[in-house]
Design a protein around this motif. Structure first.
Motif, PDB file in Angstrom:
ATOM      1  N   PRO A  72      15.281  31.623  45.757  1.00 16.89           N
ATOM      2  CA  PRO A  72      15.717  33.285  47.253  1.00 16.89           C
ATOM      3  C   PRO A  72      17.246  32.641  47.591  1.00 16.89           C
ATOM      4  O   PRO A  72      17.267  31.414  47.877  1.00 16.89           O
ATOM      5  N   MET A  73      18.003  33.776  48.298  1.00 19.46           N
ATOM      6  CA  MET A  73      19.179  33.127  48.566  1.00 19.46           C
ATOM      7  C   MET A  73      19.036  32.714  50.236  1.00 19.46           C
ATOM      8  O   MET A  73      18.185  33.836  51.158  1.00 19.46           O
ATOM      9  N   HIS A  74      20.158  31.533  50.750  1.00 14.74           N
ATOM     10  CA  HIS A  74      19.942  31.667  52.047  1.00 14.74           C
ATOM     11  C   HIS A  74      21.425  31.908  52.940  1.00 14.74           C
ATOM     12  O   HIS A  74      21.940  31.415  51.642  1.00 14.74           O
ATOM     13  N   LEU A  75      21.166  31.306  53.733  1.00 12.75           N
ATOM     14  CA  LEU A  75      22.880  31.299  54.207  1.00 12.75           C
ATOM     15  C   LEU A  75      22.866  30.089  54.844  1.00 12.75           C
ATOM     16  O   LEU A  75      21.855  29.373  56.142  1.00 12.75           O
ATOM     17  N   MET A 455      12.673  29.214  58.671  1.00 14.46           N
ATOM     18  CA  MET A 455      13.098  30.034  57.809  1.00 14.46           C
ATOM     19  C   MET A 455      13.779  32.024  58.563  1.00 14.46           C
ATOM     20  O   MET A 455      13.468  31.893  59.429  1.00 14.46           O
ATOM     21  N   CYS A 456      14.323  32.383  57.656  1.00 14.45           N
ATOM     22  CA  CYS A 456      14.095  33.972  58.392  1.00 14.45           C
ATOM     23  C   CYS A 456      12.735  34.821  58.312  1.00 14.45           C
ATOM     24  O   CYS A 456      11.930  34.757  57.827  1.00 14.45           O
ATOM     25  N   PRO A 457      13.011  35.402  59.657  1.00 16.84           N
ATOM     26  CA  PRO A 457      11.693  36.159  60.107  1.00 16.84           C
ATOM     27  C   PRO A 457      11.626  37.416  59.477  1.00 16.84           C
ATOM     28  O   PRO A 457      12.433  37.799  58.299  1.00 16.84           O
ATOM     29  N   ALA A 463      16.272  38.982  62.039  1.00 15.15           N
ATOM     30  CA  ALA A 463      16.331  38.324  60.686  1.00 15.15           C
ATOM     31  C   ALA A 463      17.900  38.013  61.443  1.00 15.15           C
ATOM     32  O   ALA A 463      18.864  36.732  61.355  1.00 15.15           O
ATOM     33  N   VAL A 464      18.079  39.160  61.632  1.00 11.63           N
ATOM     34  CA  VAL A 464      19.807  39.769  62.072  1.00 11.63           C
ATOM     35  C   VAL A 464      20.301  38.489  63.434  1.00 11.63           C
ATOM     36  O   VAL A 464      21.099  38.118  63.527  1.00 11.63           O
ATOM     37  N   VAL A 465      19.155  38.746  63.501  1.00  6.97           N
ATOM     38  CA  VAL A 465      19.303  38.684  65.707  1.00  6.97           C
ATOM     39  C   VAL A 465      19.367  37.244  65.390  1.00  6.97           C
ATOM     40  O   VAL A 465      20.267  36.236  65.906  1.00  6.97           O
ATOM     41  N   LEU A 479      19.620  29.300  57.770  1.00 12.65           N
ATOM     42  CA  LEU A 479      18.706  30.166  56.966  1.00 12.65           C
ATOM     43  C   LEU A 479      18.242  30.928  55.892  1.00 12.65           C
ATOM     44  O   LEU A 479      18.596  30.526  54.852  1.00 12.65           O
ATOM     45  N   ARG A 480      16.728  30.910  56.203  1.00 14.57           N
ATOM     46  CA  ARG A 480      16.248  30.455  54.353  1.00 14.57           C
ATOM     47  C   ARG A 480      15.741  31.702  54.175  1.00 14.57           C
ATOM     48  O   ARG A 480      14.957  32.446  54.772  1.00 14.57           O
ATOM     49  N   ASN A 481      15.718  31.880  53.283  1.00 11.97           N
ATOM     50  CA  ASN A 481      15.390  33.315  52.418  1.00 11.97           C
ATOM     51  C   ASN A 481      15.607  34.188  53.031  1.00 11.97           C
ATOM     52  O   ASN A 481      14.882  35.018  53.840  1.00 11.97           O
ATOM     53  N   VAL A 482      16.379  34.890  52.774  1.00 11.06           N
ATOM     54  CA  VAL A 482      17.034  35.948  54.305  1.00 11.06           C
ATOM     55  C   VAL A 482      16.970  37.716  52.753  1.00 11.06           C
ATOM     56  O   VAL A 482      18.269  38.318  52.750  1.00 11.06           O
TER      57      VAL A 482
END
Length: 509
Positions: A72-75, A455-457, A463-465, A479-482
């Motif tokens: 998955p994509m992370h930031l 982890m991303c909510p 999640a953006v917050v 921030l994991r799994n966005v």
């Protein structure tokens, strides 16, 4: 056998590239290779490593191409940076998905301009393609062309894609005019607690639709000749409920009155689109809509959905929490006025341009410039209301804004069962949020944000917050799994980087 494998891989890559609207040359540039090499890969005439498959998957943001090897994509966010310059608001996520569903009303060619390139749209396109609708990105991938078949193949529906979007529920309104029975998978989307379809059914039963639910499937039957004999009164002023009622009324041979209707931005965009199809809608922008249905719609239509007020609010919040001066262009001001009034009360320093008209010819836009401000907690609680109140989807951004203000702010997110709980993820980043009950959060500010890995909510706006708070925090956060962010925002990291953020996209391989 190996050659067959390469051909199948090549076809997957070609399909994903075309889905993204890229040429072979564009993909080659992203990979640092030649167009001829991409052509050989897509024809199955070149050996390809797992590393190259993962790189292609990342370039196209396609889990189809990754074949499970790219995770998955992370930031990775380097925070504490000031933003500057100007950023444009993209077209509305919620309008675009409603218009994709509404295209099923039309037997002709539909062109939607500047469609949001987001996962929610991609999932709906996968569903539409699976049942026989032809879609393609045109004008260098900016616009979307939709051509329906004479007959939809509902048995071939991509159930996995359908379950990953709650927007599939808006197929009910158009489909009840096209067939006497059909099946739809249960709707998915964000994890926001129990959300019943009963409000939808209260409206759609009036058009002869009956649904039974078994083993993850809605079984729909339509009784011919059933017609609303009196105004439809919606039991909740919901956006998708109103849209489904509008979609059902659009091809109903007669006049349908819908009361307690939402007048929110995506509903107005849908009404404007229906008018482009030849359906007269009286009362747009009010809670009573009168729809003059057209039983047969066969027109070539070209429509431009308006900008997204929730994305606009996201960008305002980004400027506030990073203490930046930022100009947010193409803000649909009619749907941001309450939010800006609250922010003015809190002390926000900003100004706005003169109003101008969106490409749909109806929605009013402005450019907002937000400056660093000393904010005070609002006197009253922050709570959403149906339009023209504070937008339900904008409430989470006030958690990050309140955390940047002096004093205590009570946020009452009464609509969803779980969303307020996810806001407490800000405590991992130095926030001081106290959950009073599943719907109320007390926010204490100001906050000294700190970096964290988390982890991303599983809900889009919270999640953006969290991402915005990471941008404000000194140091490096992860921030994991966005995926959930990509459901609603087009290239958000890249666009924030263009105004000074430092966000790196990466995957586990």
């Amino acid at each position: 056998m190996a050659d067959d494998y390469l051909v199948r891989i090549g076809k997957l890559i070609r399909d994903a590239r075309q889905h993204r609207g890229w040429t072979q040359s564009q993909l080659a540039d992203a990979l640092g290779t030649s167009q001829s090499a991409v052509n050989r890969i897509e024809r199955g005439n070149q050996n390809i490593s797992l590393e190259m498959i993962a790189r292609i998957g990342e370039a196209l943001d396609s889990e189809i191409v990754s074949l499970g090897y790219a995770g998955p994509m992370h930031l990775r966010v380097v925070g504490g940076r000031r933003l500057s310059g100007a950023i444009d608001v993209k077209t509305s996520k919620n309008a675009c998905v409603a218009l994709l569903c509404a295209s099923l009303l039309n037997k002709g060619r539909t062109v939607l301009r500047r469609v949001a390139r987001i996962e929610e749209v991609y999932r709906l396109l996968e569903v539409l393609n699976s049942i026989g609708v032809r879609t393609r990105w045109i004008n260098e991938g900016v616009d979307l062309e939709i051509v329906p078949p004479a007959r939809l193949d509902m048995d071939a529906m991509d159930a996995d894609a359908a379950r990953r979007t709650r927007s599939i529920i808006m197929f009910l309104g158009p489909l009840l005019h096209r067939m006497d029975q059909f099946r739809l998978p249960y709707a998915g989307g964000c994890d926001l607690g129990t959300r019943t379809i009963e409000p939808h059914m209260i409206a759609l039963r009036r058009f002869g639709l009956d649904i039974t639910a078994t083993e993850g499937i809605y079984h729909a039957k339509v009784e011919a000749g059933v017609s609303p004999s009196r105004p439809i009164v919606l039991t909740e002023r919901g956006d998708t409920v109103t849209e489904n009622a509008l979609l059902a009324a659009a091809r109903h041979d007669g006049v349908t009155v819908i009361r307690n209707a939402s007048s929110n931005y995506m509903v107005q965009d849908l009404c404007f689109f229906l008018e482009a199809l030849g359906v007269r809608v009286d009362g747009i922008g009010t809670t009573t809509l009168t729809v003059h249905g057209v039983p047969n719609i066969d027109v070539d239509v070209d429509y431009s959905p308006s900008e997204d007020p929730v994305e606009a609010m996201s960008l305002v919040a980004a400027a506030v929490v990073t203490e930046s001066e930022l100009t947010i262009r193409r803000v649909p001001i009619e749907f941001m006025e309450i939010e800006l009034a609250v922010l003015e009360e809190m002390g926000l320093d900003h100004d706005r341009s003169a109003e101008y008209t969106a490409d749909n010819g109806r929605t009013r836009l402005v450019d907002l410039t937000v400056r660093p401000s000393k904010l005070e907690a609002p006197i009253d609680k922050i709570h959403p209301m149906p339009f023209p109140g504070l937008n339900i989807d904008n409430v989470p951004f006030f958690a990050a804004i309140a955390a940047s203000a002096q004093g205590q702010t009570l946020i009452h997110d009464w609509v969803y069962d779980n969303r307020a709980i996810y806001l407490t993820d800000l405590n991992r980043l130095g926030g001081r949020l106290q959950l009073l009950d599943p719907h109320r959060v007390l926010v204490e500010g100001p906050t000294r944000w700190r970096a964290a890995e988390m982890m991303c909510p599983p809900a889009l706006r919270p999640a953006v917050v969290v991402l915005l708070a990471m941008m404000a925090a000194e140091g490096t956060s992860v921030l994991r799994n966005v995926y959930v962010i990509n459901r609603g925002y087009e290239e958000l990291a890249e666009r924030l980087n263009s105004v000074g953020a430092q966000i790196e996209i990466f995957r586990d391989i």
